[in-house]
Structure formats: C-alpha cells, structure tokens
Motif scaffolding. Structure first.
Motif, PDB file in Angstrom:
ATOM      1  N   MET A  68       0.724  -1.199   0.098  1.00  0.00           N
ATOM      2  CA  MET A  68      -0.003  -0.004   0.049  1.00  0.00           C
ATOM      3  C   MET A  68       0.993   1.228  -0.082  1.00  0.00           C
ATOM      4  SD  MET A  68      -3.214  -0.784  -0.311  1.00  0.00           S
ATOM      5  CE  MET A  68      -4.082   0.596   0.127  1.00  0.00           C
ATOM      6  N   GLY A  69       2.182   1.260  -0.077  1.00  0.00           N
ATOM      7  CA  GLY A  69       2.981   2.084  -0.144  1.00  0.00           C
ATOM      8  C   GLY A  69       3.195   2.779   1.492  1.00  0.00           C
ATOM      9  N   PRO A  70       3.633   4.358   1.321  1.00  0.00           N
ATOM     10  CA  PRO A  70       3.773   5.053   0.027  1.00  0.00           C
ATOM     11  C   PRO A  70       5.116   4.819  -0.729  1.00  0.00           C
ATOM     12  CG  PRO A  70       4.482   6.311   1.838  1.00  0.00           C
ATOM     13  CD  PRO A  70       3.975   4.889   2.436  1.00  0.00           C
ATOM     14  N   TYR A  71       4.846   4.762  -2.186  1.00  0.00           N
ATOM     15  CA  TYR A  71       5.776   4.458  -3.096  1.00  0.00           C
ATOM     16  C   TYR A  71       6.656   5.806  -3.554  1.00  0.00           C
ATOM     17  CZ  TYR A  71       3.930  -0.071  -3.783  1.00  0.00           C
ATOM     18  OH  TYR A  71       3.423  -1.360  -3.559  1.00  0.00           O
ATOM     19  N   ARG A  72       7.817   5.700  -3.272  1.00  0.00           N
ATOM     20  CA  ARG A  72       8.861   7.039  -3.502  1.00  0.00           C
ATOM     21  C   ARG A  72      10.099   6.581  -4.379  1.00  0.00           C
ATOM     22  NH1 ARG A  72       8.340   6.976   2.432  1.00  0.00           N
ATOM     23  NH2 ARG A  72       6.960   8.555   3.121  1.00  0.00           N
ATOM     24  N   ALA A  73      10.339   7.722  -4.849  1.00  0.00           N
ATOM     25  CA  ALA A  73      11.624   7.379  -5.819  1.00  0.00           C
ATOM     26  C   ALA A  73      12.935   7.047  -4.755  1.00  0.00           C
ATOM     27  CB  ALA A  73      12.000   8.929  -6.388  1.00  0.00           C
ATOM     28  N   PHE A  74      13.776   6.163  -5.193  1.00  0.00           N
ATOM     29  CA  PHE A  74      14.726   5.846  -4.190  1.00  0.00           C
ATOM     30  C   PHE A  74      16.255   5.557  -4.779  1.00  0.00           C
ATOM     31  CE2 PHE A  74      13.342   1.963  -6.782  1.00  0.00           C
ATOM     32  CZ  PHE A  74      14.540   1.153  -6.622  1.00  0.00           C
ATOM     33  N   GLY A  75      16.156   5.574  -6.215  1.00  0.00           N
ATOM     34  CA  GLY A  75      17.511   5.740  -6.816  1.00  0.00           C
ATOM     35  C   GLY A  75      17.934   6.750  -7.566  1.00  0.00           C
ATOM     36  N   ASP A  76      18.408   6.467  -8.884  1.00  0.00           N
ATOM     37  CA  ASP A  76      19.028   7.385  -9.759  1.00  0.00           C
ATOM     38  C   ASP A  76      17.805   8.372  -9.930  1.00  0.00           C
ATOM     39  OD1 ASP A  76      21.126   6.068  -9.995  1.00  0.00           O
ATOM     40  OD2 ASP A  76      21.004   5.279 -12.012  1.00  0.00           O
ATOM     41  N   ALA A  77      18.140   9.713 -10.146  1.00  0.00           N
ATOM     42  CA  ALA A  77      17.322  10.654 -10.697  1.00  0.00           C
ATOM     43  C   ALA A  77      16.589  10.449 -11.914  1.00  0.00           C
ATOM     44  CB  ALA A  77      17.984  12.119 -10.799  1.00  0.00           C
TER      45      ALA A  77
END
Length: 339
Positions: free
Chosen positions: A138-147
C-alpha cells in the motif's frame, strides 16, 4: 489595501488548492465492472493474501477475491524538485516483487510543465518510465535511486520488469510514437537493486513489424499502425518466451503477441499474425491467482452513448501449459479459446 491583501490571500489559497491532488473517497464492495481504469495490473501478494490493482491514474484498489474491491487509495509521494514534479500524470503503473522484501512500482510519469520536443506540430511533454519503491504493497511509493532511468530528450512509456536468462534485471519499455513516428519496444538493463539503469537501451522491435495492426496514412493508404503500447513478458510451460503488446486496428484498440526465437529478450521477435484478444481489449498483464490459475488482467476500450471513452478492467483465465499462451474468453453463449 486590506481588501487587496485579502484578495491576494484568497487567490493564493485557490491556487494552492488547485495544485493539490484531488481527494478520493474510499469505497468498499465495488464490483470489477463498476471500476473505470486503464491498464489494470494485479499483484497477488502472498504475504497479505490480497490482490492489489494499479493502472493509469496512480490509484490503488485491493480485493480478497478479484470480484469486490476497496479503493481507490493514493499510494505515491513525489519530490517537487525531481524531474517528475510534485504531481505528475501517472500511466500504466505495475507492482513487482524481486524477493528482497520490497515492492517496486513501475510506471510512466509525465511532467506537463516541461516540453522536450515538437514533432509534426505535436508538442511533446517530459515523459518517462521510472521505478518507485515501498516496503509494503500500500506504499507510500517513493523515488529511491537514480534521478532518471531513461534519457530526458526521449518520451518513453509503459516500462515493465523482466529477469532474463543471464540473471540480470531489465526494464522493457516503449519509445513514444509521437516522436519517432514508428513506436518501438526496447530493453535496458537495471541495476541489481533496481535503483537505476545500466548503459543504453536496445531495440527489440518496432510498430512496423506488426502483421495485424492497421491505419491509413496521410495519402489514405492502408499501412501498419504507429503505436506500441503495454509490453508484458512471460514464459509458457515449455519455456518459450513471449511478449504481449497493444496497438490499433484503425480506431479499435487491439492486442497482439510475439515470441522470441532465441528464448531471450534479444529475440529476434516473431509476431503472431492475428491478435491474441478480441477487438477493444488491450494493455494486459499476467498473474497467478492464489489457487495457481494463470489470469490475464486487461481493459476494454469502448465508447458510451455520449461518445466518451470507457475503460473497464476484465480478467480472463489463461493456459500457459503448452507452447503458446491460450486465453479462455467467456461469454453468455459459449466458451472459446484464443491462441
């Protein structure tokens, strides 16, 4: 002055309110055919014994039986300073697991404030496939790697996940036809933890390779359709590597299938001569129910009485035991198999 100040404050509040994502009321016991959703993708999560449905729009639905759903839930968070901006458009979201305990959110993000090209009068916005991550479905899904995962000067879409015979993870995605005028399906290697990409992409096939799609060119001649959409990679029970993908037959959304002669993403990809699903169905993916039955999640693409496009999720049973994918198409009158 006080009136001017209050007017400015009121205007600022209205602007901020418009910039915020619209709130959705979560509903329960919603039948599948009452949901309006493009590009439905299912994660059957063994840990929670729930089915999670994502798609275009960036919202999440969940169900215990694939019949009645709860949702929609907003499950993504964005950094306003990223290339996507604070509130990007979200297309064709999929959930994937790799066994490392995380849930990965593959999706197409569009920042409408950034224009990257103009081709034949079409202004092309900044659009690309990228991967977000969360530690629960259910997240929250966030950016975690390369831009960025893919080049900023190309519009790309519909990224999906596949681990090939070399053991490496890959993103399979489409090159936008609006820029290249002949849509592509390509692969690019992902880092082992999916936090970015490695090297450059490789072309797998083009829209013009389709033997079944159709449109009329500017002179009125019948030719192949320019669109590539919704790739999904799978293996049959005999180990044959296949790929579902979608285009158009004139104004009808239609889905085909190709098989790799080498058994790897590198192909060559041999296109089946006929579509895999009936007209108006497309952008599918495959998953296993908790009882082991393989299923296809797909949406129908039709017009209502007012001419508005209506997209509804559907689930078909699939047979992968042989050399080709077989789909059970159920109707009130009969049951047929499409291969």
């Amino acid at each position: 002055m006080k009136r001017v100040f209050l007017s400015i404050v009121a205007l600022m509040c209205m602007t901020m309110a418009q910039a915020q994502p619209r709130a959705f009321k979560v509903r329960s016991n919603i039948p599948t055919d009452s949901i309006r959703l493009s590009d439905p993708a299912i994660l059957a999560d063994q840990k929670t014994k729930m089915y999670y449905m994502t798609g275009t729009g960036g919202m999440m639905w969940r169900s215990a039986d694939l019949k009645l759903w709860e949702g929609p839930f907003r499950v993504t968070e964005f950094d306003a300073n990223s290339w996507m901006g604070a509130h990007p458009m979200i297309w064709a979201a999929e959930l994937h697991q790799t066994g490392d305990g995380y849930y990965y959110y593959f999706a197409t993000f569009t920042n409408q404030a950034v224009k990257i090209d103009t081709v034949r009068g079409n202004v092309i916005e900044r659009r690309a496939s990228q991967v977000l991550r969360a530690d629960n479905p259910m997240g929250p899904y966030r950016a975690f790697g390369d831009a960025t995962y893919l080049p900023a000067n190309r519009p790309t879409l519909d990224g999906t996940f596949w681990r090939d015979t070399d053991g490496k993870p890959y993103m399979v995605f489409c090159g936008e036809w609006l820029q290249n005028w002949n849509g592509t399906i390509e692969k690019i290697e992902l880092k082992p933890d999916l936090s970015g990409t490695v090297g450059e992409s490789k072309l797998l096939f083009r829209a013009s390779d389709s033997p079944w799609s159709r449109e009329k060119d500017e002179q009125g001649n019948i030719t192949w359709n320019k669109v590539t959409d919704g790739p999904w990679v799978f293996r049959t029970g005999t180990g044959r590597l296949g790929m579902l993908w979608t285009s158009w037959v004139y104004d009808v959304y239609t889905q085909g299938v190709a098989y790799s002669a080498s058994g790897t993403l590198d192909g060559p990809w041999i296109q089946e001569p006929e579509p895999i699903t009936p007209p108006t169905y497309g952008h599918s993916m495959l998953f296993q129910r908790f009882d082991g039955q393989w299923m296809m999640s797909v949406h129908s693409h039709t017009k209502d009485a007012q001419g508005r496009t209506v997209r509804i999720p559907h689930f078909f049973e699939v047979d992968l035991s042989g050399d080709k994918l077989m789909i059970d198409i159920l109707s009130p009158k009969k049951k047929t198999k499409k291969k």
